[in-house]
Design a protein around this motif. Structure first.
Motif, short mmCIF file in Angstrom:
data_model
loop_
_atom_site.label_atom_id
_atom_site.label_comp_id
_atom_site.label_asym_id
_atom_site.label_seq_id
_atom_site.Cartn_x
_atom_site.Cartn_y
_atom_site.Cartn_z
N LYS A 1 -3.62 6.64 3.82
CA LYS A 1 -2.52 7.34 3.14
C LYS A 1 -3.01 8.25 2.02
CE LYS A 1 1.19 4.23 4.26
NZ LYS A 1 2.29 3.42 3.80
N ASP B 1 -4.98 0.68 4.95
CA ASP B 1 -3.85 1.62 5.05
C ASP B 1 -3.85 2.61 3.89
OD1 ASP B 1 -3.02 0.30 7.34
OD2 ASP B 1 -1.37 -0.77 6.35
N CYS B 2 -4.20 2.13 2.71
CA CYS B 2 -4.24 2.99 1.52
C CYS B 2 -5.31 4.07 1.66
CB CYS B 2 -4.48 2.17 0.26
SG CYS B 2 -3.12 1.07 -0.18
N VAL C 1 -3.12 4.33 -3.77
CA VAL C 1 -3.22 5.66 -3.18
C VAL C 1 -3.50 6.70 -4.27
CG1 VAL C 1 -1.87 7.49 -2.05
CG2 VAL C 1 -1.88 5.17 -1.10
#
Length: 120
Positions: free
Chosen positions: A86, A82-83, A43
């Motif tokens: 995020k 997902d990163c 992230v």
């Protein structure tokens, strides 16, 4: 518009990255510390490379070359998706409407090379 990112580190499998811990006698599923560590560093790397551009809200296509340190890993890009969310690159990883993933091996330099493009 096209975007390219390279995230250093060995991507972990989201499916295999949960462990059961008991909290006050109840089983709780939490992320494995290795997956959490990858997520945190990925992230930060994505945010640095994206440089505060406006979050992408359009439909996108995605090409990933995932370099694992060995052939033992399953091809599993879900944690990386997902990163992207995020890190504020994508509003939601459901925006990805076409993709290509490739598993490659680089023992010395595991990483994820990402090419993201807007679908008109």
């Amino acid at each position: 518009m096209d975007y390219e990112f390279t995230v250093l580190g060995a991507l972990k499998s989201k499916a295999n990255s949960r462990i059961i811990r008991y909290i006050k006698g109840r089983p709780v599923s939490i992320k494995n510390p290795e997956a959490l560590a990858f997520e945190k560093t990925a992230v930060l790397q994505l945010q640095k490379q994206f440089k505060r551009k406006k979050m992408i809200e359009d439909k996108v296509g995605l090409e990933l070359d995932i370099y694992y340190p060995s052939n033992r890993n399953d091809l599993s890009p879900e944690l990386f998706l997902d990163c992207l969310q995020k890190a504020g690159v994508l509003k939601n990883d459901r925006q990805i409407v076409e993709y290509y993933y490739a598993k490659k091996i680089d023992k010395e330099n595991p990483r994820v090379e990402c090419f993201l493009y807007i679908i008109e």
